[in-house]
Design an enzyme around this catalytic site. Structure first.
Site, PDB file in Angstrom:
ATOM      1  N   ARG A 108     -34.586  59.493 153.621  1.00 48.51           N
ATOM      2  CA  ARG A 108     -33.011  58.905 152.878  1.00 48.51           C
ATOM      3  C   ARG A 108     -31.466  60.396 152.412  1.00 48.51           C
ATOM      4  O   ARG A 108     -31.869  61.298 152.599  1.00 48.51           O
ATOM      5  CB  ARG A 108     -33.542  58.412 150.667  1.00 48.51           C
ATOM      6  CG  ARG A 108     -33.799  57.265 151.632  1.00 48.51           C
ATOM      7  CD  ARG A 108     -34.081  57.149 149.705  1.00 48.51           C
ATOM      8  NE  ARG A 108     -34.308  58.064 148.821  1.00 48.51           N
ATOM      9  CZ  ARG A 108     -34.212  58.081 147.406  1.00 48.51           C
ATOM     10  NH1 ARG A 108     -33.020  57.703 146.841  1.00 48.51           N
ATOM     11  NH2 ARG A 108     -34.537  59.165 146.753  1.00 48.51           N
ATOM     12  N   SER A 174     -42.124  66.022 150.563  1.00 44.43           N
ATOM     13  CA  SER A 174     -42.980  65.721 149.934  1.00 44.43           C
ATOM     14  C   SER A 174     -44.405  65.585 150.464  1.00 44.43           C
ATOM     15  O   SER A 174     -45.621  64.720 151.111  1.00 44.43           O
ATOM     16  CB  SER A 174     -42.996  63.712 149.407  1.00 44.43           C
ATOM     17  OG  SER A 174     -42.005  63.953 148.759  1.00 44.43           O
ATOM     18  N   ASP A 227     -40.912  65.821 144.471  1.00 50.45           N
ATOM     19  CA  ASP A 227     -40.128  64.921 143.819  1.00 50.45           C
ATOM     20  C   ASP A 227     -40.459  64.927 141.722  1.00 50.45           C
ATOM     21  O   ASP A 227     -39.009  64.952 141.190  1.00 50.45           O
ATOM     22  CB  ASP A 227     -40.781  63.022 144.266  1.00 50.45           C
ATOM     23  CG  ASP A 227     -42.138  63.455 144.226  1.00 50.45           C
ATOM     24  OD1 ASP A 227     -43.042  63.867 143.959  1.00 50.45           O
ATOM     25  OD2 ASP A 227     -42.690  61.685 143.814  1.00 50.45           O
TER      26      ASP A 227
END
Length: 506
Positions: A108, A174, A227
């Site tokens: 994203r 991540s 995150d």
């Protein structure tokens, strides 16, 4: 004639006795089978017991492991990773900032415009799949693809691609990384479906920075984060009293704000703020005080990472449904209460936690949602109401344990930083002479936000462990999209115009 009637009467009586004996025998056998099933449930309840005393032992163990992990590398099951994030968003940030969230088969890109004074956040977001060949090819090809997408995304907005003003980017990556500064880190290994060999052992943000330059994009990778750190940033932006963040979803992790002088394994570490965010990687926490069952032991042994992530396997959404499946399987093998043993019960993770939660929260009188899921998901039809109630109870025991252990983990963090009211006293007893400051914890993840019973059990345990006088000073704030919006906020708080500190680990 009388003899015939007498014979018939005797025959009928014998038959009736035989039928009665058969019925009684069946009832006795049924009661024995039910007793065995109830015994399995009772054993589960006892093994999963989380008394306040036991939870306070887990709190103490968490705080001790945190100290050990800060003292030396490898000194604890908790990794206690330095993030070099020494400046959390204050709400006064202004400007346009970007984020890139890469952690799976999609990535994203986000744009956030900040107006200061804790302005409302309304990010522009685009999601794009990563072509399969790029996940196993060359690193240059992957980052060029991402940089091209970022270039197009910037062009669509009001921010000029050719502007002389450097655009600041927060990069959420991540995958396992050894962080070397707030904006750099070396890839330890790929996970999920990625296998780009030439990237392992290389600096991640630098590879992206080079691709941005190749595409003519005047953008700087201001922060490289995971995150959980993004969640803390987002929580702190909205509430300045936020000291920790926890993600409880498919997986689980936590991070918190620590004083730099408490990070003994990096003596001499200095930051202008006097503190730094520490990424705990708390899924790997372990203590003998954790209430472990035979189902947990089997699940761990059959997992791809045995003897690792023990805490995560007891509290996260990835595993709760499978623990319930294992209990139902054992009951099916010991009794025919669920009919013939369904082959689906032998399939690992056949029962997802979302389905488990739906059964747990079924409030219909006949538990029709429980019946539907047992039939559709586990191929167990025509389950009697009594057995359906049993399934709900299994879900309740497993979920309650998970939520209460998560609460103990949170209190463990608060204890480590002196926000639990104990004044460092082992056992979690509060002291009346300590003035408690308002303390906020940011929480993200579907297990907490979408599973009402889990959330209620967690709150209940927090109050039990801390006591009402202390608990009223502790606030749980739900955040959304720490991995995206939170990363953009960190880019703002560590932008080249707003941050002079550049801490590095050589």
């Amino acid at each position: 004639m009388g003899k015939v009637v007498l014979g018939v009467t005797v025959g009928v009586a014998v038959a009736a006795c035989a039928v009665a004996a058969l019925v009684v025998g069946r009832r006795v056998r049924s009661r024995k089978k039910w007793k065995r099933v109830v015994g399995v449930l009772k054993e589960l309840e006892e093994s999963c017991e989380t008394t306040v005393g036991r939870l306070r032992q887990v709190v103490d163990a968490m705080a001790v492991e945190m100290h050990a992990g800060l003292a030396s590398e490898g000194g604890s099951k908790l990794k206690m990773l330095l993030t070099f994030v020494d400046n959390l968003p204050s709400g006064s940030e202004k400007g346009i900032f970007y984020a890139l969230d890469l952690g799976g088969t999609n990535f994203r890109v986000l744009r956030v415009e900040l107006g200061g004074q804790r302005s409302d956040l309304d990010p522009d977001v685009e999601q794009q799949p990563i072509p399969e060949q790029l996940m196993t090819g060359r690193s240059e090809d992957l980052f060029d693809f991402i940089a091209s997408s970022l270039h197009r995304f910037v062009e669509k907005g009001n921010d000029s691609v050719q502007s002389s003003i450097v655009k600041e980017l927060g990069f959420t990556f991540s995958f396992p990384v050894k962080q070397t500064s707030v904006s750099s880190g070396v890839l330890i290994k790929w996970t999920k479906a990625f296998a780009i060999k030439d990237m392992v052992g290389k600096e991640v943000a630098g590879a992206l920075q080079q691709a941005l330059a190749r595409k003519g994009l005047n953008m700087r990778v201001a922060v490289l984060v995971n995150d959980t750190v993004g969640t803390l940033a987002l929580g702190h932006y909205h509430d300045a009293d936020t000291v920790a963040a926890v993600i409880i979803g498919t997986g689980t992790n936590a991070c918190y704000w620590e004083r730099t002088d408490a990070i003994i394994k990096c003596q001499g570490l200095l930051t202008t703020s006097g503190g730094m965010v520490v990424n705990m990687e708390w899924g790997s926490f372990w203590s003998s005080h954790l209430p472990r069952t035979s189902y947990d032991i089997d699940l761990d042994a059959e997992s791809p990472n045995p003897n690792d992530q023990g805490f995560e396997k007891m509290i996260s959404g990835m595993y709760l449904g499978d623990i319930v499946r294992r209990v139902i399987l054992r009951m099916s093998e010991e009794s025919d209460i669920f009919g013939p043993v369904s082959s689906r019960l032998y399939v690992p993770f056949a029962l997802r936690t979302t389905a488990m939660a739906a059964m747990h929260e079924d409030d219909s009188p006949e538990l029709m949602e429980v019946a539907r899921i047992l039939q559709d998901v586990l191929d167990i039809p025509d389950v009697p109401l009594k057995a359906r109630k049993l399934v709900v109870k299994i879900c309740d025991v497993v979920t309650r344990r998970a939520a209460r252990l998560a609460a103990a983990g949170i209190v463990g963090i608060l204890k480590k930083i002196g926000r639990d009211g104990s004044g460092g006293i082992t056992g979690g007893r509060s002291r009346n002479d300590i003035k408690m400051r308002r303390t906020a914890v940011a929480v993200e993840g579907s297990l907490y936000t979408q599973y009402t019973m889990f959330r209620e059990y967690l709150h209940e345990a927090l109050h039990e462990i801390l006591g009402e006088d202390i608990a009223r000073h502790v606030v749980i704030n739900v955040t959304e999209d720490g991995s995206g919006t939170g990363a953009a906020l960190l880019a703002a708080s560590h932008s080249s115009s707003g941050s002079v500190d550049n801490i590095q680990l050589v």
